[in-house]
Write a protein that holds these residues in place. Sequence first.
Motif, short mmCIF file in Angstrom:
data_model
loop_
_atom_site.label_atom_id
_atom_site.label_comp_id
_atom_site.label_asym_id
_atom_site.label_seq_id
_atom_site.Cartn_x
_atom_site.Cartn_y
_atom_site.Cartn_z
N GLY A 42 -5.46 -3.13 18.53
CA GLY A 42 -4.31 -2.71 18.01
C GLY A 42 -4.48 -1.44 17.02
N LEU A 43 -5.79 -1.25 16.53
CA LEU A 43 -6.23 -0.10 15.93
C LEU A 43 -5.70 1.12 16.87
CD1 LEU A 43 -9.64 -1.44 14.48
CD2 LEU A 43 -7.42 -0.97 13.29
N SER A 44 -6.36 1.27 17.82
CA SER A 44 -5.66 2.30 18.76
C SER A 44 -4.08 2.41 19.13
CB SER A 44 -6.63 2.21 20.19
OG SER A 44 -7.86 2.24 20.05
N ALA A 45 -3.66 1.30 19.35
CA ALA A 45 -2.34 1.46 19.42
C ALA A 45 -1.51 1.83 18.06
CB ALA A 45 -1.72 -0.06 19.82
N VAL A 46 -1.98 1.31 16.88
CA VAL A 46 -1.04 1.86 15.61
C VAL A 46 -1.40 3.34 15.65
CG1 VAL A 46 -2.83 1.31 13.87
CG2 VAL A 46 -0.35 1.02 13.48
N THR A 47 -2.60 3.81 15.87
CA THR A 47 -2.73 5.20 15.83
C THR A 47 -1.93 5.92 16.59
OG1 THR A 47 -5.11 4.74 15.05
CG2 THR A 47 -4.78 7.14 15.81
N ALA A 48 -1.70 5.42 17.67
CA ALA A 48 -0.72 6.23 18.67
C ALA A 48 0.77 6.07 18.19
CB ALA A 48 -0.94 5.61 19.97
N PHE A 49 1.07 4.95 17.59
CA PHE A 49 2.43 4.81 17.41
C PHE A 49 2.68 5.62 16.40
CE2 PHE A 49 5.36 2.35 14.63
CZ PHE A 49 6.63 2.56 15.66
N SER A 50 1.71 5.73 15.31
CA SER A 50 2.15 6.52 14.01
C SER A 50 1.83 7.96 14.40
CB SER A 50 1.06 6.08 12.84
OG SER A 50 -0.28 6.51 13.22
N ALA A 84 -11.60 6.79 4.08
CA ALA A 84 -11.25 5.59 3.45
C ALA A 84 -11.03 4.65 4.54
CB ALA A 84 -9.93 5.92 3.08
N GLY A 85 -11.14 4.49 5.97
CA GLY A 85 -11.26 3.63 6.72
C GLY A 85 -12.83 3.05 6.79
N ALA A 86 -13.79 3.79 6.55
CA ALA A 86 -15.23 3.46 6.65
C ALA A 86 -15.41 2.29 5.45
CB ALA A 86 -16.08 4.59 6.51
N LEU A 87 -14.56 2.37 4.30
CA LEU A 87 -14.89 1.71 3.02
C LEU A 87 -14.10 0.50 3.31
CD1 LEU A 87 -14.34 4.64 0.64
CD2 LEU A 87 -16.63 3.85 1.54
N CYS A 88 -13.41 0.29 4.09
CA CYS A 88 -12.30 -1.06 4.31
C CYS A 88 -13.03 -2.23 4.39
CB CYS A 88 -11.40 -0.99 5.40
SG CYS A 88 -10.05 0.36 5.07
N ALA A 92 -6.63 -5.50 7.71
CA ALA A 92 -5.36 -5.11 7.38
C ALA A 92 -5.74 -3.54 6.62
CB ALA A 92 -4.58 -6.00 6.37
N ALA A 93 -6.61 -3.77 5.86
CA ALA A 93 -6.73 -2.03 5.00
C ALA A 93 -7.12 -1.15 6.26
CB ALA A 93 -8.06 -2.31 4.10
N LEU A 94 -8.27 -1.58 7.24
CA LEU A 94 -8.30 -0.53 8.24
C LEU A 94 -7.23 -0.10 9.06
CD1 LEU A 94 -10.61 0.82 9.77
CD2 LEU A 94 -10.87 -1.17 11.11
N PHE A 95 -6.30 -1.09 9.33
CA PHE A 95 -5.13 -0.84 10.06
C PHE A 95 -4.30 0.03 9.35
CE2 PHE A 95 -0.84 -2.13 11.52
CZ PHE A 95 -1.14 -2.17 13.12
N VAL A 96 -4.09 0.19 7.97
CA VAL A 96 -3.43 0.99 7.31
C VAL A 96 -4.16 2.22 7.26
CG1 VAL A 96 -2.70 1.75 4.99
CG2 VAL A 96 -2.49 -0.60 5.48
N THR A 97 -5.46 2.54 7.22
CA THR A 97 -5.86 3.68 7.34
C THR A 97 -5.82 4.38 8.59
OG1 THR A 97 -8.06 2.92 8.02
CG2 THR A 97 -7.83 3.12 5.53
N ARG A 98 -5.68 3.71 9.80
CA ARG A 98 -5.32 4.26 10.99
C ARG A 98 -4.06 4.59 11.22
NH1 ARG A 98 -9.54 6.32 11.98
NH2 ARG A 98 -8.72 6.92 14.02
N ILE A 99 -3.06 4.18 10.46
CA ILE A 99 -1.62 4.48 10.59
C ILE A 99 -1.67 6.02 9.77
CG2 ILE A 99 0.63 4.28 9.31
CD1 ILE A 99 0.16 1.35 9.58
N PHE A 100 -2.43 6.37 9.11
CA PHE A 100 -2.31 7.57 8.18
C PHE A 100 -3.22 8.57 9.06
CE2 PHE A 100 -1.54 5.31 4.37
CZ PHE A 100 -0.41 6.11 3.77
N ALA A 101 -4.21 8.13 9.77
CA ALA A 101 -4.81 9.03 10.68
C ALA A 101 -3.92 9.46 11.84
CB ALA A 101 -6.14 8.26 11.17
N GLY A 102 -3.31 8.46 12.20
CA GLY A 102 -2.20 8.90 13.47
C GLY A 102 -1.20 10.04 12.77
#
Length: 390
Positions: A42-50, A84-88, A92-102
């Motif tokens: 889902g991390l890959s999917a949410v990056t693509a979605f965002s 920021a993702g490395a510090l999660c 859930a927190a990592l998921f949010v950082t991947r949204i911003f990365a996307g």
Amino acid sequence: MPPLLNIIALATFAASLSTRAMDPVLPHVAEDMSVTVATAAGLSAVTAFSFAIVQPLIGAAADIFGKGRLMLVCLVLLGISNVAGALCTSYAALFVTRIFAGIASGGVFPVALGMASDLVPVPQRQVAIGRTIAGTMGGNLLGASFAGVIGDLVGWRGVLVVLGVLVLAVSIAVGLGFQRGDAIATSRRMKLTDLRQGYRQIFSNPNARVCYSAVFIEGCCVLGLFPYVAAFLFELGETRLSIAGIVIAGFAVGGLFYTMTVSRFLALLGVRGMMISGAMLVAAQIVAVGLGPDWRIQLLSFVAMGWGFYMLHGCLQVFASQLSEQARATALSLHSFFFYMGQTAGPVAYGLSLSWAGKFPTLAVNALVIAILGLVCAWLLVGKAASRLR
């Protein structure tokens, strides 16, 4: 070709470093965060979605405020998101950082295509776009391969730290390059009142439906496979993340081969021939991966798959760049929107199909869809635009 294309390619290189970097390390992310591999995908999917969901806004913002300025802001945001993702400490927190990365990645690549298209006339545009893609493929190649190596050495958190620092460093170089090339000041802009007319012009073009539908299917059937490559190799007993990264990076190597041969094969095959040949090559390699051969054979398959994919996808990008001269960044951002929406749906669809039908039937069906797609695109994308591209 204008020297500014090299700066644009560097920007796409930096942005694409993160695109496939998480795929090889997903099994370790899943273990560390106490989730399943399917959930970690889902991390890959949410990056693509965002990435996808911001495209209509990104394209409009680029056309209004300037392409170069927007690209720089997004590069900085991408670097910060990775660190920021490395510090999660939670999924859930990592998921949010991947949204911003996307979101940040979404502000670079389609805008870069718009800048490249602005710089060159139609007869040279596919070669110019090919150079821009070369930057993307270089980033995908290093991102995937080094992510696996770094993941084996220091874990997935180290992968994100290294990526973040690299992207921030490149953003400085790109900013200096844009200032010397006066790209920020001279980026062609449009007024807010022109946006409605731009959208109307884009969707009144019959090629829009074909291009946007085609790239959605591409993203779903081809890129949707990537988050499961490491898991497929685990099933074969190959648990080294570096090997998964190398196999995935083969796709980028194939993309680089495409950029080096596009002018020659375009003259030899024409646009329709490129589409058909590329689709058939991709379909054959998806079937080959479904048979579960040794990782070395899968690496070769991914190289061929990347080559074939960009033979088809590169043609679609050029057609998308011609949907509207007035709102080109918007047209290309919509192109990326549908492409990344396909990448969002792809991992989910693959996961459901793999659990229901199994590995080979799932990949075989996707291969058939891609083969048909190449034939349909070659048939429907006709007329004056196709004639000018020959």
